[in-house]
Design a protein around this motif. Structure first.
Motif, PDB file in Angstrom:
ATOM      1  N   VAL A  44     -36.991   8.355  17.261  1.00 19.21           N
ATOM      2  CA  VAL A  44     -36.962   9.023  18.562  1.00 19.21           C
ATOM      3  C   VAL A  44     -37.888  10.248  18.569  1.00 19.21           C
ATOM      4  CG1 VAL A  44     -34.925  10.462  18.095  1.00 19.21           C
ATOM      5  CG2 VAL A  44     -35.444   9.795  20.427  1.00 19.21           C
TER       6      VAL A  44
ATOM      7  N   GLN B 174     -37.134  10.505  12.222  1.00 20.67           N
ATOM      8  CA  GLN B 174     -36.393   9.734  13.218  1.00 20.67           C
ATOM      9  C   GLN B 174     -37.379   9.111  14.200  1.00 20.67           C
ATOM     10  OE1 GLN B 174     -33.799  12.563  15.098  1.00 20.67           O
ATOM     11  NE2 GLN B 174     -32.499  12.795  13.299  1.00 20.67           N
TER      12      GLN B 174
ATOM     13  N   GLN C 180     -35.072   7.512  23.732  1.00 24.67           N
ATOM     14  CA  GLN C 180     -33.703   7.710  24.204  1.00 24.67           C
ATOM     15  C   GLN C 180     -32.709   7.405  23.103  1.00 24.67           C
ATOM     16  OE1 GLN C 180     -33.286   4.898  27.413  1.00 24.67           O
ATOM     17  NE2 GLN C 180     -32.453   3.331  26.081  1.00 24.67           N
ATOM     18  N   ILE C 181     -31.528   7.978  23.248  1.00 22.23           N
ATOM     19  CA  ILE C 181     -30.421   7.639  22.361  1.00 22.23           C
ATOM     20  C   ILE C 181     -29.243   7.230  23.230  1.00 22.23           C
ATOM     21  CG2 ILE C 181     -31.110   9.159  20.472  1.00 22.23           C
ATOM     22  CD1 ILE C 181     -28.650  10.929  21.477  1.00 22.23           C
ATOM     23  N   SER C 182     -28.370   6.462  22.662  1.00 26.07           N
ATOM     24  CA  SER C 182     -27.179   6.004  23.364  1.00 26.07           C
ATOM     25  C   SER C 182     -25.967   6.344  22.506  1.00 26.07           C
ATOM     26  CB  SER C 182     -27.271   4.498  23.606  1.00 26.07           C
ATOM     27  OG  SER C 182     -26.152   4.050  24.298  1.00 26.07           O
TER      28      SER C 182
END
Length: 134
Positions: free
Chosen positions: A89, A87, A23-25
């Motif tokens: 992610v 990355q 996930q990213i925020s």
């Protein structure tokens, strides 16, 4: 306020430990309070602010491309994309997708990139089992 994007939500059925890594925020304070997601297509999220105006929040297109490659069983391209983008992610998404689709060699590469030594050793031990026993 944060906009949280889970790039591979199916990871909860594969490996819950990878969930935070997939996930990213994104800071969403500039959207204001009472904003809502109207549409999410590809790598663009459309958000409606409280005053009715629409704003776009771009997200990385790499995870979408990764899933498309995996759907077509193009595992070499998946690995190449992850190495190019480098990355966490992406590597986490690749690990989850590969385990889910029983592509253990690809999963081993992804776990190695994530420094998930325990999972890497487990996958390698499964790979070492002769085919008749596996």
């Amino acid at each position: 306020q944060r906009l949280v994007v889970w790039y591979y939500p199916h990871v909860v059925y594969v490996d819950k430990d990878l969930l935070p890594k997939t996930q990213i925020s994104i800071d969403a304070a500039h959207f204001g309070k009472q904003s809502e997601i109207i549409d999410f297509q590809g790598s663009s999220c459309t958000i409606q602010r409280a005053d009715g105006s629409l704003q776009s929040a771009p997200v990385s297109s790499f995870p979408l491309t990764l899933v498309q490659y995996a759907t077509k069983n193009k595992w070499a391209q998946c690995t190449r994309l992850c190495r190019f983008a480098n990355q966490t992610v992406l590597w986490a998404c690749l690990a989850a997708i590969a385990v889910d689709r029983k592509q253990l060699e690809v999963a081993a590469v992804a776990f190695a990139a994530l420094d998930e030594v325990d999972k890497l050793e487990m996958v390698q031990s499964i790979i070492a089992i002769p085919s008749s026993e596996a």
